[in-house]
Design an enzyme around this catalytic site. Structure first.
Site: not given
Ligand code: MLT
Length: 202
Positions: A103, A153, A184
């Protein structure tokens, strides 16, 4: 003193590429140790904690909204993380690492891959998305990457993940992009794909 709060786990098997663990929003340096051990058994693990706080939750760079990034901050933070990798290599005597990010951690790993070619020896990006709309044209340096996306996702649209795969390919590739019938969160299939890729490619 290294510039990031981090954990280091030395290798127990010689000759394996070290793994740089990059957690998601709200995680910390302990989060991915189990994932790292499952993906790369015996490899050295370096696990920094993101230096940005969003409502108390550690991250690796600022965002304006979910999926909308502060690109100036991201560039600066990618530079900070690249310096940390150099520090860790010198302090612990390790080779260029393979990033393993989830992520937000996958997104900073993708930014480091694009902005600092050659710093990483490979990248495993779980639920990664395009980090920068306009990455500066950098030298093409082949760096194998695995991108694992979730078909459902809600944070990463399928087209965005496909665009990231293309960007990584254009930066030097080679890229393997797997799409799982999931959302996700990390699943067992992610761990299996990542472990297989690490053993085969890294
Ligand atoms: C981010 O901020 O890198 C993306 O939105 C993924 C997350 O951290 O939720």
């Amino acid at each position: 003193e290294l510039s990031f709060v981090h954990l280091f786990r030395p290798a127990t098997i010689a000759g394996l590429p070290p793994v740089l663990l990059l957690h998601g929003t709200g995680g910390d340096e302990t989060d991915l140790l189990g994932l790292g051990a499952a993906v790369a058994p015996g490899a050295a693990l370096v696990s920094p904690r993101g230096q940005v706080l969003e409502n108390g939750m550690p991250r690796f760079f600022r965002r304006l909204a979910e999926g909308v990034f502060d690109e100036a901050d991201l560039r600066r933070r990618a530079g900070d993380l690249a310096r940390f990798v150099d520090e860790a290599r010198a302090a612990y005597g390790i080779d260029a690492p393979v990033a393993l990010g989830f992520s937000n951690g996958a997104n900073i790993a993708a930014a480091v891959r694009l902005l600092h070619p050659g710093l990483l020896s490979g990248a495993i990006l779980l639920r990664g998305m395009v980090p920068l709309e306009t990455p500066a044209a950098a030298a093409r340096v082949p760096t194998p990457a695995l991108l694992v996306s979730g078909e459902r996702d809600p944070i990463v649209p399928a087209a965005n993940a496909a665009r990231l795969a293309t960007m990584l390919e254009e930066a030097g590739g080679p890229v393997e992009h797997r799409v799982l019938p999931t959302s996700h969160g990390v699943t067992n299939a992610d761990v299996e794909f990542a472990a297989d890729w690490y053993a085969r490619v890294a």
